[in-house]
Design a protein around this motif. Structure first.
Motif, PDB file in Angstrom:
ATOM      1  N   MET A  96       5.346   6.710 -17.003  1.00 56.67           N
ATOM      2  CA  MET A  96       4.438   6.721 -15.747  1.00 56.67           C
ATOM      3  C   MET A  96       5.169   5.947 -14.821  1.00 56.67           C
ATOM      4  O   MET A  96       5.507   4.892 -15.340  1.00 56.67           O
ATOM      5  CB  MET A  96       2.914   6.324 -16.290  1.00 56.67           C
ATOM      6  N   VAL A  97       5.169   6.329 -13.620  1.00 55.04           N
ATOM      7  CA  VAL A  97       5.859   5.543 -12.698  1.00 55.04           C
ATOM      8  C   VAL A  97       4.778   5.508 -11.419  1.00 55.04           C
ATOM      9  O   VAL A  97       3.988   6.270 -11.406  1.00 55.04           O
ATOM     10  CB  VAL A  97       7.039   5.921 -12.388  1.00 55.04           C
ATOM     11  N   LEU A  98       5.036   4.544 -10.773  1.00 55.89           N
ATOM     12  CA  LEU A  98       4.059   4.257  -9.305  1.00 55.89           C
ATOM     13  C   LEU A  98       5.203   4.398  -8.537  1.00 55.89           C
ATOM     14  O   LEU A  98       5.551   3.476  -7.712  1.00 55.89           O
ATOM     15  CB  LEU A  98       3.428   3.074  -9.207  1.00 55.89           C
ATOM     16  N   PRO A  99       5.302   5.682  -7.802  1.00 57.41           N
ATOM     17  CA  PRO A  99       6.225   5.895  -6.761  1.00 57.41           C
ATOM     18  C   PRO A  99       5.666   5.154  -5.324  1.00 57.41           C
ATOM     19  O   PRO A  99       4.372   5.392  -5.193  1.00 57.41           O
ATOM     20  CB  PRO A  99       6.630   7.295  -6.647  1.00 57.41           C
ATOM     21  N   ARG A 100       6.527   4.694  -4.692  1.00 58.38           N
ATOM     22  CA  ARG A 100       6.347   4.181  -3.157  1.00 58.38           C
ATOM     23  C   ARG A 100       6.902   5.237  -2.289  1.00 58.38           C
ATOM     24  O   ARG A 100       8.040   5.422  -2.337  1.00 58.38           O
ATOM     25  CB  ARG A 100       6.698   2.964  -3.150  1.00 58.38           C
ATOM     26  N   VAL A 101       5.885   5.961  -1.784  1.00 61.50           N
ATOM     27  CA  VAL A 101       6.171   7.178  -0.903  1.00 61.50           C
ATOM     28  C   VAL A 101       6.060   6.810   0.497  1.00 61.50           C
ATOM     29  O   VAL A 101       4.901   6.355   0.869  1.00 61.50           O
ATOM     30  CB  VAL A 101       5.552   8.220  -1.364  1.00 61.50           C
ATOM     31  N   LEU A 102       6.810   7.147   1.359  1.00 60.08           N
ATOM     32  CA  LEU A 102       6.595   7.180   2.763  1.00 60.08           C
ATOM     33  C   LEU A 102       5.594   7.993   3.166  1.00 60.08           C
ATOM     34  O   LEU A 102       5.419   9.093   2.513  1.00 60.08           O
ATOM     35  CB  LEU A 102       7.904   7.311   3.524  1.00 60.08           C
ATOM     36  N   LEU A 103       4.589   7.666   4.218  1.00 60.19           N
ATOM     37  CA  LEU A 103       3.401   8.676   4.396  1.00 60.19           C
ATOM     38  C   LEU A 103       3.929  10.073   4.797  1.00 60.19           C
ATOM     39  O   LEU A 103       3.073  10.890   4.466  1.00 60.19           O
ATOM     40  CB  LEU A 103       2.691   7.888   5.673  1.00 60.19           C
ATOM     41  N   ALA A 104       5.015  10.387   5.553  1.00 61.69           N
ATOM     42  CA  ALA A 104       5.584  11.560   5.686  1.00 61.69           C
ATOM     43  C   ALA A 104       5.633  12.418   4.587  1.00 61.69           C
ATOM     44  O   ALA A 104       5.584  13.535   4.537  1.00 61.69           O
ATOM     45  CB  ALA A 104       6.683  11.801   6.887  1.00 61.69           C
ATOM     46  N   ASP A 105       6.469  11.612   3.576  1.00 60.49           N
ATOM     47  CA  ASP A 105       6.768  12.572   2.326  1.00 60.49           C
ATOM     48  C   ASP A 105       5.329  12.714   1.493  1.00 60.49           C
ATOM     49  O   ASP A 105       5.224  13.504   0.776  1.00 60.49           O
ATOM     50  CB  ASP A 105       7.530  11.525   1.581  1.00 60.49           C
ATOM     51  N   ASP A 106       4.496  11.828   1.587  1.00 62.31           N
ATOM     52  CA  ASP A 106       3.101  11.969   1.070  1.00 62.31           C
ATOM     53  C   ASP A 106       2.361  13.183   1.512  1.00 62.31           C
ATOM     54  O   ASP A 106       1.990  13.729   0.705  1.00 62.31           O
ATOM     55  CB  ASP A 106       2.370  10.700   1.111  1.00 62.31           C
ATOM     56  N   ARG A 132      14.582  -3.140  -0.373  1.00 61.70           N
ATOM     57  CA  ARG A 132      14.004  -3.922  -1.282  1.00 61.70           C
ATOM     58  C   ARG A 132      12.666  -3.726  -1.516  1.00 61.70           C
ATOM     59  O   ARG A 132      12.103  -3.669  -2.745  1.00 61.70           O
ATOM     60  CB  ARG A 132      14.335  -5.218  -1.219  1.00 61.70           C
ATOM     61  N   ARG A 133      11.852  -3.339  -0.366  1.00 56.72           N
ATOM     62  CA  ARG A 133      10.400  -3.258  -0.236  1.00 56.72           C
ATOM     63  C   ARG A 133      10.214  -2.073   0.727  1.00 56.72           C
ATOM     64  O   ARG A 133      10.937  -1.964   1.598  1.00 56.72           O
ATOM     65  CB  ARG A 133       9.658  -4.509   0.135  1.00 56.72           C
ATOM     66  N   VAL A 134       8.865  -1.597   0.666  1.00 53.88           N
ATOM     67  CA  VAL A 134       8.703  -0.609   1.447  1.00 53.88           C
ATOM     68  C   VAL A 134       7.070  -1.137   2.018  1.00 53.88           C
ATOM     69  O   VAL A 134       6.399  -1.210   1.100  1.00 53.88           O
ATOM     70  CB  VAL A 134       8.430   0.795   1.052  1.00 53.88           C
ATOM     71  N   SER A 135       6.907  -1.176   3.333  1.00 57.94           N
ATOM     72  CA  SER A 135       5.815  -1.708   3.874  1.00 57.94           C
ATOM     73  C   SER A 135       4.257  -0.939   3.258  1.00 57.94           C
ATOM     74  O   SER A 135       4.536   0.421   3.423  1.00 57.94           O
ATOM     75  CB  SER A 135       5.573  -1.898   5.294  1.00 57.94           C
ATOM     76  N   HIS A 136       3.376  -1.495   3.043  1.00 60.15           N
ATOM     77  CA  HIS A 136       2.131  -0.814   2.498  1.00 60.15           C
ATOM     78  C   HIS A 136       1.773  -0.029   3.750  1.00 60.15           C
ATOM     79  O   HIS A 136       0.812   1.085   3.578  1.00 60.15           O
ATOM     80  CB  HIS A 136       1.098  -1.649   2.268  1.00 60.15           C
TER      81      HIS A 136
END
Length: 119
Positions: free
Chosen positions: A1-11, A49-53
């Motif tokens: 299981m992973v928790l992908p951090r997805v850009l809003l457009a990709d979401d 390194r990070r993607v903003s919430h």
């Protein structure tokens, strides 16, 4: 299981794809990550390194153990979080979404005829 951090457009694209195919979002994400892994050589060298919430969202995606191992290896090799790598792979998968295996529509060799009482 992973928790992908997805850009809003990709979401938005992910949810549209899931709806169109009748899949759960997690299922669509897993398939896109798998397609992204097939094109992992196209991952940018400079993954953030990070993607903003405020620019992204995250959720749970159940991926096969073999894919999980590869995602974790890429994250370790690039010194990035698994979430960022999974999100980048999902982004790649969206680019190549036509490579997702799916049901092939039935091909009929004869034209359909109107129904009769017997049919």
């Amino acid at each position: 299981m992973v928790l992908p951090r997805v850009l809003l457009a990709d979401d938005h694209a992910l949810k549209s794809l899931a709806t169109a195919r009748g899949w759960y979002v997690s299922e669509a994400a897993a398939k896109l990550i798998n397609v992204g892994l097939q094109h992992a050589d196209e991952l940018p060298d400079d993954l953030p390194r990070r993607v903003s919430h405020t620019e992204s969202t995250d959720f749970t995606a159940r991926i096969p153990l073999t894919d999980n191992e590869v995602v974790r290896a890429i994250a370790s090799e690039r010194d990035r979080s698994i979430s960022v790598v999974a999100g980048a792979l999902l982004h790649l998968g969206l680019r190549y979404r036509n490579e997702i295996p799916g049901q092939i529509p039935a091909q009929y060799t004869t034209p359909e005829r109107p129904l009769t009482k017997a049919s």
